[in-house]
Motif scaffolding. Structure first.
Motif, PDB file in Angstrom:
ATOM      1  N   ASN A  65       0.822  -1.022  -0.085  1.00 57.73           N
ATOM      2  CA  ASN A  65      -0.052  -0.027  -0.121  1.00 57.73           C
ATOM      3  C   ASN A  65       0.956   1.295   0.055  1.00 57.73           C
ATOM      4  O   ASN A  65       0.406   2.268   0.790  1.00 57.73           O
ATOM      5  CB  ASN A  65      -1.126   0.064   1.350  1.00 57.73           C
ATOM      6  N   LEU A  66       1.899   1.262  -0.717  1.00 53.37           N
ATOM      7  CA  LEU A  66       2.735   2.522  -1.081  1.00 53.37           C
ATOM      8  C   LEU A  66       2.318   3.256  -2.243  1.00 53.37           C
ATOM      9  O   LEU A  66       1.761   2.607  -3.118  1.00 53.37           O
ATOM     10  CB  LEU A  66       4.055   2.044  -1.159  1.00 53.37           C
ATOM     11  N   LEU A  67       2.471   4.703  -2.034  1.00 56.99           N
ATOM     12  CA  LEU A  67       2.139   5.417  -3.140  1.00 56.99           C
ATOM     13  C   LEU A  67       2.929   5.610  -4.214  1.00 56.99           C
ATOM     14  O   LEU A  67       4.093   5.767  -4.078  1.00 56.99           O
ATOM     15  CB  LEU A  67       1.629   6.795  -2.509  1.00 56.99           C
ATOM     16  N   PRO A  68       2.733   5.182  -5.476  1.00 56.19           N
ATOM     17  CA  PRO A  68       3.814   4.997  -6.425  1.00 56.19           C
ATOM     18  C   PRO A  68       4.521   6.250  -6.719  1.00 56.19           C
ATOM     19  O   PRO A  68       5.694   5.942  -7.171  1.00 56.19           O
ATOM     20  CB  PRO A  68       3.043   4.286  -7.777  1.00 56.19           C
ATOM     21  N   ARG A  69       4.073   7.302  -6.669  1.00 59.70           N
ATOM     22  CA  ARG A  69       4.562   8.360  -7.233  1.00 59.70           C
ATOM     23  C   ARG A  69       5.493   9.337  -6.062  1.00 59.70           C
ATOM     24  O   ARG A  69       6.100  10.399  -6.372  1.00 59.70           O
ATOM     25  CB  ARG A  69       3.567   9.456  -7.710  1.00 59.70           C
TER      26      ARG A  69
ATOM     27  N   SER B 210       8.330   8.954  -3.148  1.00 57.91           N
ATOM     28  CA  SER B 210       9.717   8.421  -2.876  1.00 57.91           C
ATOM     29  C   SER B 210       9.440   7.626  -1.529  1.00 57.91           C
ATOM     30  O   SER B 210       8.470   7.669  -0.878  1.00 57.91           O
ATOM     31  CB  SER B 210      10.950   9.415  -2.603  1.00 57.91           C
TER      32      SER B 210
ATOM     33  N   ASN C  48       6.810   8.425   1.413  1.00 59.70           N
ATOM     34  CA  ASN C  48       5.613   7.468   1.733  1.00 59.70           C
ATOM     35  C   ASN C  48       5.865   7.389   3.295  1.00 59.70           C
ATOM     36  O   ASN C  48       4.762   7.212   4.002  1.00 59.70           O
ATOM     37  CB  ASN C  48       6.005   6.164   1.226  1.00 59.70           C
TER      38      ASN C  48
ATOM     39  N   ARG D 145      11.634   5.383  -5.610  1.00 63.78           N
ATOM     40  CA  ARG D 145      10.084   5.143  -5.585  1.00 63.78           C
ATOM     41  C   ARG D 145       9.743   3.754  -5.444  1.00 63.78           C
ATOM     42  O   ARG D 145      10.857   2.693  -5.795  1.00 63.78           O
ATOM     43  CB  ARG D 145       9.389   5.612  -7.174  1.00 63.78           C
ATOM     44  N   PRO D 146       8.652   3.315  -5.338  1.00 62.75           N
ATOM     45  CA  PRO D 146       8.150   1.830  -5.077  1.00 62.75           C
ATOM     46  C   PRO D 146       8.687   0.829  -6.056  1.00 62.75           C
ATOM     47  O   PRO D 146       9.072  -0.094  -5.979  1.00 62.75           O
ATOM     48  CB  PRO D 146       6.746   1.930  -4.596  1.00 62.75           C
ATOM     49  N   SER D 147       8.393   1.550  -7.347  1.00 63.01           N
ATOM     50  CA  SER D 147       8.876   0.699  -8.514  1.00 63.01           C
ATOM     51  C   SER D 147      10.393   0.342  -8.828  1.00 63.01           C
ATOM     52  O   SER D 147      10.763  -0.665  -9.624  1.00 63.01           O
ATOM     53  CB  SER D 147       8.212   1.438  -9.821  1.00 63.01           C
ATOM     54  N   GLU D 148      11.028   1.120  -7.980  1.00 64.72           N
ATOM     55  CA  GLU D 148      12.583   0.722  -8.009  1.00 64.72           C
ATOM     56  C   GLU D 148      13.164  -0.031  -6.702  1.00 64.72           C
ATOM     57  O   GLU D 148      14.149  -0.135  -6.816  1.00 64.72           O
ATOM     58  CB  GLU D 148      13.166   2.099  -7.996  1.00 64.72           C
TER      59      GLU D 148
ATOM     60  N   GLN E 283      10.093  -2.704  -0.416  1.00 62.89           N
ATOM     61  CA  GLN E 283       8.936  -2.166  -0.354  1.00 62.89           C
ATOM     62  C   GLN E 283       8.014  -2.459   0.936  1.00 62.89           C
ATOM     63  O   GLN E 283       7.654  -1.590   1.668  1.00 62.89           O
ATOM     64  CB  GLN E 283       7.749  -2.605  -1.548  1.00 62.89           C
TER      65      GLN E 283
END
Length: 245
Positions: free
Chosen positions: A110-114, A116, A120, A155-158, A164
């Motif tokens: 449940n992290l916000l993707p945009r 860092s 978050n 960011r979460p995608s990284e 995460q």
């Protein structure tokens, strides 16, 4: 009740962090769809405990989790969260207690993707009206505590799944809550990463955090010091299970 009236961790060490008496939950009472989800649960969990609540789907463990997390209200019985009877609180006071006393960790991060990792983690401090400079410093400290100081700008995608989840744990701890409530926190992780997250929970326990782990997996539950098993809405403690390393 104002936040200032909450018991302080340093002065109320004898007060259980979680204490329930006859806690019960009935959905759609008095109708054909009535479901008795929880039956007279009595449990006491002290500060610094690492407890697993285990059970299959439909056993009542999610209902108990929602009551402990102040996300739902019981049909009968009482719940004291860090010495506070939650039934005495109005909605605003309950929201403050939930914010300050309970940190949530979920299977899906449940992290916000945009945002860092740092942003978050710092986000809950905005709701608590903490000054911006202090938010960043506390978020950096929280990330360092879970071994991610060098990933603050990512960011979460990284980040990997395990990273995460560590960010999510840091976010849950940012308000220094009395309870860390983790719902299937290793469910989306491979076994090795899951072991690392469980080891982190043990370190948090050693730092006097209270960790409550909700799981259906006996192997995951075995990492806790106490194992409570839900069966048909009733809570049973498993003697001789759990371990402290």
């Amino acid at each position: 009740m104002s936040p200032a009236a909450y018991p302080d961790a340093g002065t109320a060490t004898a007060v259980p962090v979680i204490e329930t008496h006859g806690l019960g939950k009935v959905y759609s009472p008095g109708t054909e769809a009535e479901v008795v989800a929880l039956k007279g649960v009595d449990v006491s969990i002290a500060r610094g405990d690492f407890v697993a609540i285990m059970g299959p789907s439909g056993s009542g463990k999610s209902t108990l989790m929602n009551l402990i997390g102040c996300l739902d209200t019981p049909t009968h019985g009482s719940y004291l969260c860090d010495g506070i009877d939650v039934a005495t609180l109005d909605p605003e006071e309950l929201a403050v207690l939930r914010r300050d006393k309970i940190g949530f960790v979920f299977q899906g991060f449940n992290l916000l993707p945009r945002m860092s990792a740092l942003e978050n983690v710092a986000m809950p401090l905005g709701y608590a009206q903490v000054p911006v400079a202090e938010r960043a410093e506390r978020a950096r400290q929280a990330l360092a505590a879970v071994g991610l100081a060098e990933r603050a700008g990512h960011r979460p995608s990284e980040l990997s799944g395990g990273q995460q989840q560590r960010v999510a744990i840091a976010r849950a701890l940012i308000n220094r809550p009395a309870i860390l409530l983790a719902d299937e926190p290793t469910g989306a992780l491979d076994s090795k990463t899951g072991e690392e997250i469980l080891a982190l929970f043990k370190r948090l326990r050693d730092d006097n955090h209270t960790v409550v782990l909700i799981t259906h997996d006996a192997e995951v539950a075995a990492h806790a010091d106490r194992i409570l098993v839900m069966r048909d809405g009733e809570l049973h403690e498993e003697p001789g299970m759990g371990n402290r390393e």
